[in-house]
Design a protein around this motif. Structure first.
Motif, PDB file in Angstrom:
ATOM      1  N   LEU A  67       0.828  -1.205   0.000  1.00  0.00           N
ATOM      2  CA  LEU A  67       0.000   0.000   0.000  1.00  0.00           C
ATOM      3  C   LEU A  67       0.864   1.258   0.000  1.00  0.00           C
ATOM      4  O   LEU A  67       0.568   2.228  -0.707  1.00  0.00           O
ATOM      5  CB  LEU A  67      -0.946   0.004   1.208  1.00  0.00           C
ATOM      6  CG  LEU A  67      -2.094  -0.994   1.173  1.00  0.00           C
ATOM      7  CD1 LEU A  67      -2.831  -1.000   2.515  1.00  0.00           C
ATOM      8  CD2 LEU A  67      -3.058  -0.691   0.022  1.00  0.00           C
ATOM      9  N   GLY A  68       1.919   1.246   0.800  1.00  0.00           N
ATOM     10  CA  GLY A  68       2.813   2.396   0.840  1.00  0.00           C
ATOM     11  C   GLY A  68       3.490   2.640  -0.496  1.00  0.00           C
ATOM     12  O   GLY A  68       3.574   3.783  -0.964  1.00  0.00           O
ATOM     13  N   LEU A  69       3.951   1.570  -1.115  1.00  0.00           N
ATOM     14  CA  LEU A  69       4.613   1.688  -2.411  1.00  0.00           C
ATOM     15  C   LEU A  69       3.660   2.246  -3.463  1.00  0.00           C
ATOM     16  O   LEU A  69       4.067   3.012  -4.342  1.00  0.00           O
ATOM     17  CB  LEU A  69       5.161   0.321  -2.846  1.00  0.00           C
ATOM     18  CG  LEU A  69       6.016   0.287  -4.097  1.00  0.00           C
ATOM     19  CD1 LEU A  69       7.257   1.175  -3.938  1.00  0.00           C
ATOM     20  CD2 LEU A  69       6.422  -1.143  -4.410  1.00  0.00           C
ATOM     21  N   ALA A  70       2.382   1.898  -3.345  1.00  0.00           N
ATOM     22  CA  ALA A  70       1.373   2.377  -4.294  1.00  0.00           C
ATOM     23  C   ALA A  70       0.937   3.809  -4.004  1.00  0.00           C
ATOM     24  O   ALA A  70       0.156   4.377  -4.755  1.00  0.00           O
ATOM     25  CB  ALA A  70       0.160   1.454  -4.264  1.00  0.00           C
ATOM     26  N   GLY A  71       1.430   4.383  -2.916  1.00  0.00           N
ATOM     27  CA  GLY A  71       1.074   5.762  -2.577  1.00  0.00           C
ATOM     28  C   GLY A  71      -0.284   5.910  -1.929  1.00  0.00           C
ATOM     29  O   GLY A  71      -0.878   6.981  -1.973  1.00  0.00           O
ATOM     30  N   SER A  72      -0.767   4.852  -1.308  1.00  0.00           N
ATOM     31  CA  SER A  72      -2.068   4.913  -0.641  1.00  0.00           C
ATOM     32  C   SER A  72      -1.994   5.782   0.608  1.00  0.00           C
ATOM     33  O   SER A  72      -0.960   5.871   1.260  1.00  0.00           O
ATOM     34  CB  SER A  72      -2.534   3.513  -0.243  1.00  0.00           C
ATOM     35  OG  SER A  72      -2.821   2.765  -1.387  1.00  0.00           O
ATOM     36  N   ALA A  73      -3.114   6.377   0.935  1.00  0.00           N
ATOM     37  CA  ALA A  73      -3.219   7.214   2.131  1.00  0.00           C
ATOM     38  C   ALA A  73      -3.171   6.346   3.384  1.00  0.00           C
ATOM     39  O   ALA A  73      -3.513   5.161   3.342  1.00  0.00           O
ATOM     40  CB  ALA A  73      -4.519   8.004   2.098  1.00  0.00           C
ATOM     41  N   GLU A 126      -8.317  -4.845  -3.241  1.00  0.00           N
ATOM     42  CA  GLU A 126      -9.561  -4.107  -3.015  1.00  0.00           C
ATOM     43  C   GLU A 126      -9.286  -2.650  -2.656  1.00  0.00           C
ATOM     44  O   GLU A 126      -9.944  -1.737  -3.180  1.00  0.00           O
ATOM     45  CB  GLU A 126     -10.373  -4.756  -1.894  1.00  0.00           C
ATOM     46  CG  GLU A 126     -10.980  -6.085  -2.248  1.00  0.00           C
ATOM     47  CD  GLU A 126     -11.632  -6.766  -1.059  1.00  0.00           C
ATOM     48  OE1 GLU A 126     -11.954  -6.086  -0.055  1.00  0.00           O
ATOM     49  OE2 GLU A 126     -11.818  -7.996  -1.124  1.00  0.00           O
ATOM     50  N   LEU A 127      -8.337  -2.437  -1.773  1.00  0.00           N
ATOM     51  CA  LEU A 127      -8.032  -1.071  -1.344  1.00  0.00           C
ATOM     52  C   LEU A 127      -7.432  -0.248  -2.479  1.00  0.00           C
ATOM     53  O   LEU A 127      -7.730   0.949  -2.601  1.00  0.00           O
ATOM     54  CB  LEU A 127      -7.120  -1.093  -0.120  1.00  0.00           C
ATOM     55  CG  LEU A 127      -7.801  -1.609   1.155  1.00  0.00           C
ATOM     56  CD1 LEU A 127      -6.768  -1.951   2.221  1.00  0.00           C
ATOM     57  CD2 LEU A 127      -8.814  -0.600   1.676  1.00  0.00           C
ATOM     58  N   LEU A 128      -6.618  -0.864  -3.306  1.00  0.00           N
ATOM     59  CA  LEU A 128      -6.045  -0.138  -4.449  1.00  0.00           C
ATOM     60  C   LEU A 128      -7.113   0.158  -5.496  1.00  0.00           C
ATOM     61  O   LEU A 128      -7.085   1.216  -6.123  1.00  0.00           O
ATOM     62  CB  LEU A 128      -4.880  -0.921  -5.066  1.00  0.00           C
ATOM     63  CG  LEU A 128      -3.627  -1.022  -4.201  1.00  0.00           C
ATOM     64  CD1 LEU A 128      -2.553  -1.827  -4.913  1.00  0.00           C
ATOM     65  CD2 LEU A 128      -3.103   0.356  -3.813  1.00  0.00           C
ATOM     66  N   GLU A 129      -8.049  -0.768  -5.679  1.00  0.00           N
ATOM     67  CA  GLU A 129      -9.156  -0.508  -6.603  1.00  0.00           C
ATOM     68  C   GLU A 129      -9.993   0.665  -6.110  1.00  0.00           C
ATOM     69  O   GLU A 129     -10.396   1.522  -6.904  1.00  0.00           O
ATOM     70  CB  GLU A 129     -10.024  -1.755  -6.763  1.00  0.00           C
ATOM     71  CG  GLU A 129      -9.379  -2.824  -7.599  1.00  0.00           C
ATOM     72  CD  GLU A 129     -10.170  -4.131  -7.633  1.00  0.00           C
ATOM     73  OE1 GLU A 129     -11.282  -4.194  -7.069  1.00  0.00           O
ATOM     74  OE2 GLU A 129      -9.661  -5.094  -8.229  1.00  0.00           O
ATOM     75  N   THR A 130     -10.229   0.728  -4.812  1.00  0.00           N
ATOM     76  CA  THR A 130     -10.973   1.845  -4.224  1.00  0.00           C
ATOM     77  C   THR A 130     -10.218   3.149  -4.435  1.00  0.00           C
ATOM     78  O   THR A 130     -10.792   4.160  -4.815  1.00  0.00           O
ATOM     79  CB  THR A 130     -11.232   1.597  -2.715  1.00  0.00           C
ATOM     80  OG1 THR A 130     -11.984   0.400  -2.578  1.00  0.00           O
ATOM     81  CG2 THR A 130     -11.961   2.758  -2.081  1.00  0.00           C
ATOM     82  N   LYS A 131      -8.907   3.111  -4.191  1.00  0.00           N
ATOM     83  CA  LYS A 131      -8.073   4.308  -4.369  1.00  0.00           C
ATOM     84  C   LYS A 131      -8.130   4.780  -5.816  1.00  0.00           C
ATOM     85  O   LYS A 131      -8.309   5.962  -6.076  1.00  0.00           O
ATOM     86  CB  LYS A 131      -6.624   3.990  -3.984  1.00  0.00           C
ATOM     87  CG  LYS A 131      -5.638   5.096  -4.272  1.00  0.00           C
ATOM     88  CD  LYS A 131      -4.201   4.641  -4.029  1.00  0.00           C
ATOM     89  CE  LYS A 131      -3.245   5.707  -4.423  1.00  0.00           C
ATOM     90  NZ  LYS A 131      -2.419   5.386  -5.577  1.00  0.00           N
ATOM     91  N   ASN A 132      -8.014   3.843  -6.760  1.00  0.00           N
ATOM     92  CA  ASN A 132      -8.056   4.208  -8.174  1.00  0.00           C
ATOM     93  C   ASN A 132      -9.420   4.765  -8.573  1.00  0.00           C
ATOM     94  O   ASN A 132      -9.499   5.719  -9.342  1.00  0.00           O
ATOM     95  CB  ASN A 132      -7.685   3.002  -9.049  1.00  0.00           C
ATOM     96  CG  ASN A 132      -6.230   2.624  -8.885  1.00  0.00           C
ATOM     97  OD1 ASN A 132      -5.401   3.439  -8.477  1.00  0.00           O
ATOM     98  ND2 ASN A 132      -5.907   1.388  -9.190  1.00  0.00           N
ATOM     99  N   ALA A 133     -10.481   4.176  -8.043  1.00  0.00           N
ATOM    100  CA  ALA A 133     -11.827   4.661  -8.343  1.00  0.00           C
ATOM    101  C   ALA A 133     -12.027   6.077  -7.825  1.00  0.00           C
ATOM    102  O   ALA A 133     -12.643   6.917  -8.493  1.00  0.00           O
ATOM    103  CB  ALA A 133     -12.876   3.717  -7.765  1.00  0.00           C
TER     104      ALA A 133
END
Length: 137
Positions: A67-73, A126-133
């Motif tokens: 998640l961190g690598l993907a830049g998620s909050a 799931e969390l990355l899909e939410t972030k992208n959406a």
């Protein structure tokens, strides 16, 4: 999304090299984001088995790294940990999860650890899909 779960399954099934939980969860995402396998393996090496101390489950720490690598909050990290806790009687520590597993009559920890890895990969997806959406709005 990529084939993260399939790649995680490959890593966990590899008998030529041990991929700990953190590694098996983190590597598929790291590879997709341009980090070579060996670097991802080494970066996540000391997070397996609850940071080698039975602390926070390695699958969870691998997921947090992804998640961190993907830049998620930070809220994504909190959501991930809350979901794992909700799925496992408020447990997130490797030693507690394994104690419950062994107490249920399972002598081999690999099936439990595999399941934790697969669960965490799905949660990251799931969390990355939410972030992208949310970014597309």
């Amino acid at each position: 999304m990529g084939n993260y779960l399939e790649r995680c399954r490959e890593l966990r099934a590899d008998t030529t090299r041990h991929y700990g939980c953190a590694q098996a969860v983190f590597i598929p995402f790291a590879e997709e984001m341009g980090i070579d396998t060996e670097t991802a393996y080494n970066l996540s090496a000391h997070f397996r088995a609850g940071m080698l101390q039975g602390e926070v489950c390695g699958a969870v720490t691998g997921a947090l790294m992804a998640l961190g690598l993907a830049g998620s909050a930070p809220k994504s990290a909190t959501e991930l940990m809350n979901r794992v806790r909700n799925n496992h009687e408020n447990m997130i520590y490797c030693r507690d999860l394994l104690k419950k597993w062994h107490g249920a009559g399972h002598p081999d920890r690999k099936p439990h650890c595999d399941a934790m890895c697969f669960e965490c990969v799905k949660l990251v997806e799931e969390l990355l899909e939410t972030k992208n959406a949310e970014q597309e709005r």
